[in-house]
Design a protein around this motif. Structure first.
Motif, PDB file in Angstrom:
ATOM      1  N   LEU A 112      -0.598  -1.055   2.374  1.00 27.98           N
ATOM      2  CA  LEU A 112       0.827  -1.263   2.634  1.00 27.98           C
ATOM      3  C   LEU A 112       1.553   0.022   3.052  1.00 27.98           C
ATOM      4  N   PRO A 113       1.348   1.147   2.374  1.00 30.03           N
ATOM      5  CA  PRO A 113       2.051   2.373   2.803  1.00 30.03           C
ATOM      6  C   PRO A 113       1.723   2.764   4.250  1.00 30.03           C
ATOM      7  N   ASP A 118       3.276   3.047  10.002  1.00 27.58           N
ATOM      8  CA  ASP A 118       3.044   2.662  11.399  1.00 27.58           C
ATOM      9  C   ASP A 118       4.265   1.962  11.994  1.00 27.58           C
ATOM     10  N   ILE A 119       4.902   1.097  11.207  1.00 31.06           N
ATOM     11  CA  ILE A 119       6.099   0.404  11.685  1.00 31.06           C
ATOM     12  C   ILE A 119       7.223   1.412  11.922  1.00 31.06           C
ATOM     13  N   LYS A 120       7.399   2.337  10.972  1.00 30.46           N
ATOM     14  CA  LYS A 120       8.437   3.364  11.123  1.00 30.46           C
ATOM     15  C   LYS A 120       8.172   4.256  12.338  1.00 30.46           C
ATOM     16  N   ALA A 121       6.901   4.533  12.628  1.00 36.67           N
ATOM     17  CA  ALA A 121       6.565   5.338  13.812  1.00 36.67           C
ATOM     18  C   ALA A 121       6.894   4.571  15.091  1.00 36.67           C
ATOM     19  N   ALA A 122       6.666   3.251  15.085  1.00 35.76           N
ATOM     20  CA  ALA A 122       6.951   2.431  16.261  1.00 35.76           C
ATOM     21  C   ALA A 122       8.447   2.186  16.426  1.00 35.76           C
ATOM     22  N   ILE A 129      11.867  -4.898   5.115  1.00 32.81           N
ATOM     23  CA  ILE A 129      11.989  -5.618   3.846  1.00 32.81           C
ATOM     24  C   ILE A 129      10.610  -6.144   3.470  1.00 32.81           C
ATOM     25  N   ILE A 130      10.203  -5.831   2.245  1.00 36.06           N
ATOM     26  CA  ILE A 130       8.934  -6.350   1.724  1.00 36.06           C
ATOM     27  C   ILE A 130       9.257  -7.609   0.932  1.00 36.06           C
ATOM     28  N   VAL A 131       8.679  -8.710   1.354  1.00 37.51           N
ATOM     29  CA  VAL A 131       8.924  -9.995   0.725  1.00 37.51           C
ATOM     30  C   VAL A 131       7.793 -10.260  -0.249  1.00 37.51           C
ATOM     31  N   GLY A 166       4.000  -3.130  -4.968  1.00 34.49           N
ATOM     32  CA  GLY A 166       4.950  -3.194  -3.853  1.00 34.49           C
ATOM     33  C   GLY A 166       6.328  -2.688  -4.267  1.00 34.49           C
ATOM     34  N   THR A 167       6.771  -3.049  -5.461  1.00 31.47           N
ATOM     35  CA  THR A 167       8.065  -2.604  -5.958  1.00 31.47           C
ATOM     36  C   THR A 167       8.068  -1.095  -6.182  1.00 31.47           C
ATOM     37  N   ALA A 168       6.992  -0.584  -6.772  1.00 29.07           N
ATOM     38  CA  ALA A 168       6.905   0.849  -7.026  1.00 29.07           C
ATOM     39  C   ALA A 168       6.883   1.626  -5.715  1.00 29.07           C
ATOM     40  N   TYR A 169       6.160   1.123  -4.736  1.00 34.23           N
ATOM     41  CA  TYR A 169       6.091   1.814  -3.449  1.00 34.23           C
ATOM     42  C   TYR A 169       7.435   1.773  -2.737  1.00 34.23           C
ATOM     43  N   ALA A 170       8.084   0.604  -2.761  1.00 38.18           N
ATOM     44  CA  ALA A 170       9.366   0.458  -2.070  1.00 38.18           C
ATOM     45  C   ALA A 170      10.391   1.403  -2.668  1.00 38.18           C
TER      46      ALA A 170
END
Length: 170
Positions: A112-113, A118-122, A129-131, A166-170
């Protein structure tokens, strides 16, 4: 509101690798949602078990230092399944499904990270938002070979583990 385009890459069995292959879809997006699905984890696990592809590279995914812990957890799960005293074919299938679901969930959390990077680079301006996911198998039991297996407890554990990560990473 007339300028809204929606691109949906949510397809059964989609993986982080498939999402990375479609990064061009997010270059102009204002909002990107990333979801993860227990149904996909289960579907992939069933496919792996049915094809006999139940070998997973835990050390490659988590590193050698985590391998003893994973082996202990899998041994405990196999002991629980063995205690059901099922026919051998059912035991092997259930063990393969449980391990494959766990591997899919851990793989998702571990990658996930990188996907977010990759999304932020694009598209550095996109809101991501992580669902989370829910357990579609709540209170689900399977009758196998005369024994009843509570599937929901395994799935609950995976849902909770991935959600915490996911919560900890977000």
């Amino acid at each position: 509101m007339d300028d809204i385009d929606v691109v949906n890459n949510a397809k059964a069995g989609n993986t982080v690798a498939a999402e990375r292959a479609n990064l061009s879809d997010v270059t102009d997006a204002d909002l990107v949602t990333i979801g993860f699905s227990n149904v996909t984890f289960l579907s992939n696990a069933l496919d792996a078990a049915m094809s006999g592809n139940a070998s997973f590279d835990w050390a490659g995914l988590l590193g050698e230092e985590a391998l003893p812990y994973v082996e202990d957890v899998l041994a405990d799960i196999k002991a629980e399944i063995a205690a059901l005293e099922l026919e051998e074919e059912y035991t092997v299938m259930l063990e393969a499904i449980v391990e494959a679901m766990a591997y899919n969930a851990v793989e998702y959390a571990a990658t996930l990270p990188g996907l977010i990077s990759d999304i932020k680079a694009a598209n550095p301006d996109a809101l991501i938002i992580i669902v989370g996911m829910y357990n579609p198998l709540t209170d689900t039991t399977i009758n196998v070979g005369g024994a009843t297996l509570d599937v929901s407890e395994y799935v609950d554990y995976l849902v909770d583990a991935v959600a915490v990560y996911g919560t900890a990473y977000a």
